[in-house]
Design a protein around this motif. Structure first.
Motif, PDB file in Angstrom:
ATOM      1  N   UNK A  18       0.832  -1.214   0.000  1.00 14.25           N
ATOM      2  CA  UNK A  18       0.000   0.000   0.000  1.00 14.25           C
ATOM      3  C   UNK A  18       0.861   1.257   0.000  1.00 14.25           C
ATOM      4  N   UNK A  19       1.925   1.233   0.777  1.00 12.08           N
ATOM      5  CA  UNK A  19       2.820   2.398   0.815  1.00 12.08           C
ATOM      6  C   UNK A  19       3.472   2.633  -0.540  1.00 12.08           C
ATOM      7  N   UNK A  20       3.878   1.556  -1.200  1.00  9.20           N
ATOM      8  CA  UNK A  20       4.485   1.689  -2.528  1.00  9.20           C
ATOM      9  C   UNK A  20       3.472   2.226  -3.526  1.00  9.20           C
ATOM     10  N   UNK A  21       2.225   1.744  -3.444  1.00  6.01           N
ATOM     11  CA  UNK A  21       1.183   2.233  -4.352  1.00  6.01           C
ATOM     12  C   UNK A  21       0.895   3.699  -4.113  1.00  6.01           C
ATOM     13  N   UNK A  22       0.929   4.111  -2.843  1.00 11.14           N
ATOM     14  CA  UNK A  22       0.703   5.525  -2.508  1.00 11.14           C
ATOM     15  C   UNK A  22       1.810   6.401  -3.079  1.00 11.14           C
ATOM     16  N   UNK A  23       3.054   5.941  -2.941  1.00 10.24           N
ATOM     17  CA  UNK A  23       4.179   6.706  -3.485  1.00 10.24           C
ATOM     18  C   UNK A  23       4.103   6.793  -5.012  1.00 10.24           C
ATOM     19  N   UNK A  24       3.714   5.695  -5.625  1.00  7.47           N
ATOM     20  CA  UNK A  24       3.609   5.685  -7.084  1.00  7.47           C
ATOM     21  C   UNK A  24       2.548   6.674  -7.555  1.00  7.47           C
ATOM     22  N   UNK A  25       1.391   6.658  -6.918  1.00  4.82           N
ATOM     23  CA  UNK A  25       0.336   7.578  -7.347  1.00  4.82           C
ATOM     24  C   UNK A  25       0.734   9.025  -7.092  1.00  4.82           C
ATOM     25  N   UNK A  26       1.429   9.275  -5.985  1.00  5.37           N
ATOM     26  CA  UNK A  26       1.896  10.635  -5.707  1.00  5.37           C
ATOM     27  C   UNK A  26       2.868  11.102  -6.784  1.00  5.37           C
ATOM     28  N   UNK A  27       3.750  10.207  -7.224  1.00  2.86           N
ATOM     29  CA  UNK A  27       4.704  10.565  -8.280  1.00  2.86           C
ATOM     30  C   UNK A  27       3.977  10.858  -9.588  1.00  2.86           C
ATOM     31  N   UNK A  28       2.935  10.078  -9.873  1.00  3.81           N
ATOM     32  CA  UNK A  28       2.158  10.292 -11.099  1.00  3.81           C
ATOM     33  C   UNK A  28       1.430  11.631 -11.037  1.00  3.81           C
ATOM     34  N   UNK A  29       0.828  11.933  -9.909  1.00  6.49           N
ATOM     35  CA  UNK A  29       0.118  13.211  -9.770  1.00  6.49           C
ATOM     36  C   UNK A  29       1.072  14.389  -9.851  1.00  6.49           C
ATOM     37  N   UNK A  30       2.228  14.270  -9.217  1.00  5.69           N
ATOM     38  CA  UNK A  30       3.221  15.346  -9.303  1.00  5.69           C
ATOM     39  C   UNK A  30       3.666  15.554 -10.743  1.00  5.69           C
ATOM     40  N   UNK A  31       3.895  14.450 -11.460  1.00  2.00           N
ATOM     41  CA  UNK A  31       4.318  14.553 -12.860  1.00  2.00           C
ATOM     42  C   UNK A  31       3.230  15.190 -13.710  1.00  2.00           C
ATOM     43  N   UNK A  32       1.985  14.774 -13.489  1.00  2.00           N
ATOM     44  CA  UNK A  32       0.879  15.346 -14.262  1.00  2.00           C
ATOM     45  C   UNK A  32       0.735  16.832 -13.987  1.00  2.00           C
ATOM     46  N   UNK A  33       0.789  17.218 -12.717  1.00  3.76           N
ATOM     47  CA  UNK A  33       0.657  18.633 -12.364  1.00  3.76           C
ATOM     48  C   UNK A  33       1.764  19.464 -13.009  1.00  3.76           C
TER      49      UNK A  33
END
Length: 215
Positions: A18-33
């Protein structure tokens, strides 16, 4: 013969996953923004977001969805200040407003919360505002968010009315709060006119007290 002991099954611990999935989604959102800000929403392909986040394209779709889904997530996380959407009634500041004993304190809490949310939301608003004319899904999304904000303002004003009579009709009062707490107002006063966040916060609280509460 002595029977062999039965192997003890280890309980599956999904915390790391779950922690890895959270980090991955955060990286995706940061990249998109970042990419939406640099290139614009329409000019940013999903492959560029995957490359910037350092993940496979399929991971972007599995973690965050299509590009309009990414835009929604950016709005929701800007509002919540976390990595996921948080319903209004579950936000800490909403609980604090509801528990506050008087209208002045409720308004002060909300002005502080809006000032914290506004910088995050203003950036996302600019991205969507620029893309919406050519992206009907984004225009519909922003209209949905605006209507949800209006409903939340009606709840806020109704909560104020439980502790004091209001100077205005509740519907008009909710519209005033809805308009003055918009990301556009923050962009104008802080982004363009050079107000400090503290000045903006005081302006909101003072405006709402003057317009909504009895003299």
């Amino acid at each position: 013969m002595t029977p062999m002991p039965t192997p003890v099954k280890r309980r599956y611990d999904a915390t790391r996953r779950r922690q890895a999935a959270t980090r991955t989604r955060a990286a995706i959102l940061d990249a998109a923004r970042d990419l939406f800000t640099e290139r614009g929403y329409t000019a940013t392909p999903m492959t560029a977001i995957a490359d910037r986040a350092g993940v496979a394209l399929d991971t972007v779709y599995a973690s965050a969805g299509r590009k309009p889904d990414l835009a929604r997530l950016l709005i929701e996380t800007a509002i919540s200040g976390t990595g996921h959407a948080v319903p209004a009634e579950q936000r800490d500041y909403v609980k604090a407003i509801q528990a506050a004993p008087d209208a002045g304190t409720k308004i002060a809490i909300y002005a502080e919360a809006v000032t914290a949310i506004a910088p995050r939301l203003a950036l996302v608003h600019s991205i969507i505002q620029q893309a919406a004319p050519a992206e009907p899904e984004l225009a519909a999304l922003w209209a949905e968010i605006a209507e949800r904000r209006a409903a939340n303002m009606r709840r806020f004003v109704a909560n104020l009315a439980t502790v004091t009579p209001l100077r205005l009709d509740p519907g008009r009062a909710a519209d005033i709060v809805w308009a003055t707490n918009a990301a556009e107002m923050y962009q104008l006063l802080v982004g363009q006119r050079g107000w400090s966040p503290q000045q903006y916060q005081r302006f909101l609280a003072d405006t709402w007290r003057r317009l909504l509460l009895p003299g």
